[in-house]
Scaffold this active site. Sequence first.
Site, mmCIF file in Angstrom:
data_model
loop_
_atom_site.group_PDB
_atom_site.id
_atom_site.type_symbol
_atom_site.label_atom_id
_atom_site.label_comp_id
_atom_site.label_asym_id
_atom_site.label_seq_id
_atom_site.Cartn_x
_atom_site.Cartn_y
_atom_site.Cartn_z
ATOM 1 N N TYR A 142 -27.258 -17.755 17.261
ATOM 2 C CA TYR A 142 -26.658 -17.709 15.923
ATOM 3 C C TYR A 142 -27.190 -16.531 15.101
ATOM 4 C CZ TYR A 142 -24.970 -19.418 11.400
ATOM 5 O OH TYR A 142 -24.351 -19.529 10.181
ATOM 6 N N GLU A 180 -14.407 -19.637 11.078
ATOM 7 C CA GLU A 180 -15.728 -19.912 11.663
ATOM 8 C C GLU A 180 -16.540 -18.616 11.695
ATOM 9 O OE1 GLU A 180 -17.040 -22.992 11.614
ATOM 10 O OE2 GLU A 180 -15.448 -23.692 12.942
ATOM 11 N N HIS A 181 -17.819 -18.736 11.415
ATOM 12 C CA HIS A 181 -18.722 -17.574 11.338
ATOM 13 C C HIS A 181 -18.256 -16.553 10.301
ATOM 14 C CE1 HIS A 181 -21.516 -18.648 14.566
ATOM 15 N NE2 HIS A 181 -20.474 -19.259 15.102
ATOM 16 N N THR A 182 -17.511 -17.026 9.346
ATOM 17 C CA THR A 182 -17.068 -16.160 8.248
ATOM 18 C C THR A 182 -17.942 -16.353 7.011
ATOM 19 O OG1 THR A 182 -15.477 -17.911 7.785
ATOM 20 C CG2 THR A 182 -14.631 -15.954 8.900
ATOM 21 N N ASP A 183 -18.618 -17.511 6.915
ATOM 22 C CA ASP A 183 -19.324 -17.803 5.643
ATOM 23 C C ASP A 183 -20.455 -16.817 5.359
ATOM 24 O OD1 ASP A 183 -21.002 -18.968 7.592
ATOM 25 O OD2 ASP A 183 -21.299 -20.856 6.491
ATOM 26 N N ASP A 197 -21.591 -25.441 5.211
ATOM 27 C CA ASP A 197 -21.867 -26.846 5.540
ATOM 28 C C ASP A 197 -22.407 -27.606 4.331
ATOM 29 O OD1 ASP A 197 -21.219 -25.784 7.974
ATOM 30 O OD2 ASP A 197 -23.247 -25.871 8.785
ATOM 31 N N ALA A 239 -23.620 -32.005 17.189
ATOM 32 C CA ALA A 239 -22.212 -32.025 17.613
ATOM 33 C C ALA A 239 -21.363 -31.051 16.806
ATOM 34 C CB ALA A 239 -21.657 -33.443 17.487
#
Length: 383
Positions: A219, A31-34, A167, A118
């Site tokens: 973010y 997560e938050h790596t892309d 995503d 969500a």
Amino acid sequence: MKTKILEKFKTLYGEGAACYASPGRVNLIGEHTDYNMGFVMPGAIDKAIYVAIKPNGGTISHVYSVDYDEAVDLDFTGEKPAQQWACYVFGVVKEMEERGAKVPAFDMTFGGDVPLGAGLSSSAALESAVGFALNDTFNLGFTREELAKIGQMTEHHYIGVRCGIMDQFASLFGEKGKIVRLDCRSLEYKLEPFNPEAAGCKVVLFDTQVKHTLASSEYNVRRAQCEAGVAVVAKHVPGVESLRDVTMEMLDQYKDEMDEVVYRRCSFVINENQRLLDGCAALEQGDYVTFGQKVYGSHEGLSKWYEVSCKELDFLVDIARKNPGVLGARMMGGGFGGCTINIVKAEAYDAYVAEITEKFEKEFGRKPRVIEVVISQGAHKIE
Ligand code: GLA
């Protein structure tokens, strides 16, 4: 849902629409790596945005959102629309034009069953569905990779979220029963079979129903903090362009030159990438126990080091940790709300869902939504 979208189209614009779908996603770990050029492990899910579309031969496009029960007229030579939902459609067209495409006017209805806010990437599903539909309808010749970038840049330029590529990539490239293991730097990817049932496990999501809006959230701040850390290391180490190029040793060496918060954010990302690689190796052996430990580690990092969790998400993961039937759990997606993803032994599943529901309701006065997901096909035309 598909029928509803098509019926609405018929009522508003007449016969002859084509229909397309592009799904939301889950992410197992990473997560938050892309946007830090690292790795991710998403999969497309069985909840999607559906688009009905037909060229209208005019100069103005008409778009109707079933979920918002609202219609807008879009003129792509003009300003972006006031409604945020319409900005997604507007942005996709503008990004296509930016890349040289000529997009004629169209009529469109859309809606879906990806819960909004969500953490299941309803907005990427929308961008991907619109992009895929326009590309096919008008033969624009974009590849799926280009469509993913068009969706991502729509977020950057028309929504104000500097998101990564995960995503949109998952929504466009996902396949039934397969996880997309993606290297966000090279965009090389491998579709890996994901079959927790064979290992006696189930995957379930609990939606806190705390809605996040990344645009107004932290973010972009996280992204800037990562960039600040990279800038410090890059002053000393040639060739460093992103956190992908930074090791913990490098970060520690130049720690004194960076803000303490920046250091914590960057260490989370470096560790998260390593957790993903270790977790992936475990999964290849069918070792869900080790994988689950990495998933818990990811939550710990997201909550304490990256600080993108919230009390509801932490509460859910705390319950999971105390339940021996749960192999791993963590918050999923951008954070500040949304869902946890849980890997549960099949025999413990029913009792666990009941326990979570009861305890969460007692604490917060409402039940969490239980979402079972099936890893499904990415963007496609519906015949
Ligand atoms: C959101 C963004 C993605 C990714 C995740 C966090 O979903 O859209 O690009 O950064 O957050 O992993």
